[in-house]
Design a protein around this motif. Structure first.
Motif, PDB file in Angstrom:
ATOM      1  N   ASP A  66     -25.389  84.783  43.889  1.00  0.00           N
ATOM      2  CA  ASP A  66     -25.013  85.481  45.088  1.00  0.00           C
ATOM      3  C   ASP A  66     -23.339  85.996  45.006  1.00  0.00           C
ATOM      4  O   ASP A  66     -22.664  85.480  44.418  1.00  0.00           O
ATOM      5  N   GLY A  74     -23.190  92.340  46.168  1.00  0.00           N
ATOM      6  CA  GLY A  74     -23.154  90.902  45.931  1.00  0.00           C
ATOM      7  C   GLY A  74     -22.190  90.818  44.725  1.00  0.00           C
ATOM      8  O   GLY A  74     -21.349  90.331  44.956  1.00  0.00           O
ATOM      9  N   ALA A 133     -30.284  92.440  43.962  1.00  0.00           N
ATOM     10  CA  ALA A 133     -29.610  91.847  45.071  1.00  0.00           C
ATOM     11  C   ALA A 133     -29.308  92.726  46.345  1.00  0.00           C
ATOM     12  O   ALA A 133     -28.400  92.488  47.150  1.00  0.00           O
ATOM     13  N   TYR A 140     -33.191  90.100  50.174  1.00  0.00           N
ATOM     14  CA  TYR A 140     -32.935  90.720  48.811  1.00  0.00           C
ATOM     15  C   TYR A 140     -34.189  91.605  48.199  1.00  0.00           C
ATOM     16  O   TYR A 140     -35.356  91.340  48.630  1.00  0.00           O
ATOM     17  N   LYS A 179     -31.289  85.944  52.971  1.00  0.00           N
ATOM     18  CA  LYS A 179     -31.258  87.065  52.865  1.00  0.00           C
ATOM     19  C   LYS A 179     -32.373  87.938  52.261  1.00  0.00           C
ATOM     20  O   LYS A 179     -33.021  87.315  51.356  1.00  0.00           O
TER      21      LYS A 179
END
Length: 293
Positions: free
Chosen positions: A14, A91, A177, A5, A3
């Motif tokens: 997560d 998230g 996130a 982020y 991902k």
């Protein structure tokens, strides 16, 4: 694929909370408890429930078009329709884990700081993503990719509202996130294994015909008066095709109706729209860049 982020080292946990669109639609061939949030597109038209072309797939089967009904009609995991398009992923609602507090999200979305247009969308393609085996996705890309900035009277691109909202959200919310998986798509099926290359070609040809039919009909509003539980909204406004807050893909908690209403061809509104559409978030460099570059 990891991902992208904003700050991976500060993302402690997560999660699955996000803002996006719901494409859920109750169907006679799906889970009996699925709810309807849109009737613009019947996503069963791009599925292969009879497994004419597909040999196998993930245990949760078809995620859209009503979901999986379970035995005896289906021997995949029985599950409600969870079709959606993510616009921004939070998230978690815990800032200590890298997410955003629920109260912060609600304050921003209810304050009018984020302009939410009447969202009208149009599927642009069905594709297999790069995973092995791949996920099947229905795309909602902005077309053309670059708006006409020289002629303010030119039509806005198809699906412009998704980029318009995402750019505002990415500017407003900064947290470790922050992420959006492959904007803008809805996953139809995971781990798709086709019976043969010929069957794969036939499946995508079927999807292409359906997309072509939808494109002839043009963009459509999704929510025409549906509440979270699939009931009809009381005193539904003329424009209610907004965005939803998901705790996860199976659980929606809030609906945010449009606050930036049509028409969108006035000089004032067109300037606001084009100014916001001038850039996009680059998930590779984690920086803003001019749209289309």
């Amino acid at each position: 694929m990891p991902k992208e982020y904003l700050e991976p080292s500060k993302t402690r946990r997560d999660g699955l909370a996000f803002l996006g669109l719901s494409l859920s639609r109750k169907s006679d061939v799906g889970h009996p408890d699925s709810v309807t949030h849109q009737t613009a597109f019947d996503l069963n038209e791009v599925q292969d429930r009879e497994y004419e072309f597909l040999l196998s797939c993930n245990d949760d089967g078809w995620l859209v078009g009503g979901g999986e009904p379970g035995p005896p009609n289906s021997y995949k995991l029985k599950a409600k329709d969870s079709s959606h398009v993510e616009i921004i992923q939070f998230g978690t609602y815990n800032p200590e884990w890298g997410g955003v507090a629920l109260e912060t999200i609600l304050e921003a979305m209810n304050s009018g700081k984020i302009l939410i247009p009447q969202i009208e969308v149009l599927p642009t393609a069905v594709v297999a993503n790069p995973d092995t085996p791949p996920e099947l996705e229905i795309r909602f890309d902005m077309e053309p990719k670059v708006p006409n900035f020289d002629d303010p009277t030119a039509p806005l691109p198809i699906n412009w509202a998704l980029r318009f909202i995402q750019n505002q959200l990415f500017h407003h919310f900064e947290y470790p996130a922050r992420f959006c998986p492959g904007p803008f798509h809805s996953t139809i099926l995971r781990k798709a294994e086709f019976r043969s290359p010929e069957n794969k070609e036939k499946y995508f040809e079927k999807c292409k015909e359906t997309i072509s039919k939808w494109q002839k009909e043009g963009p459509k509003p999704l929510n025409t008066g549906w509440d979270i539980d699939g009931s009809e909204l009381e005193n539904a406004p003329e424009h209610c095709s907004g965005i939803w807050l998901f705790t996860d893909r199976n659980n929606i908690s809030h609906l945010f109706k449009p606050n930036f209403l049509p028409p969108y061809d006035t000089p004032e509104k067109r300037k606001i729209i084009l100014d916001i559409l001038k850039e996009e978030w680059d998930q590779n460099t984690l920086q803003w860049k001019p749209i289309g570059i």
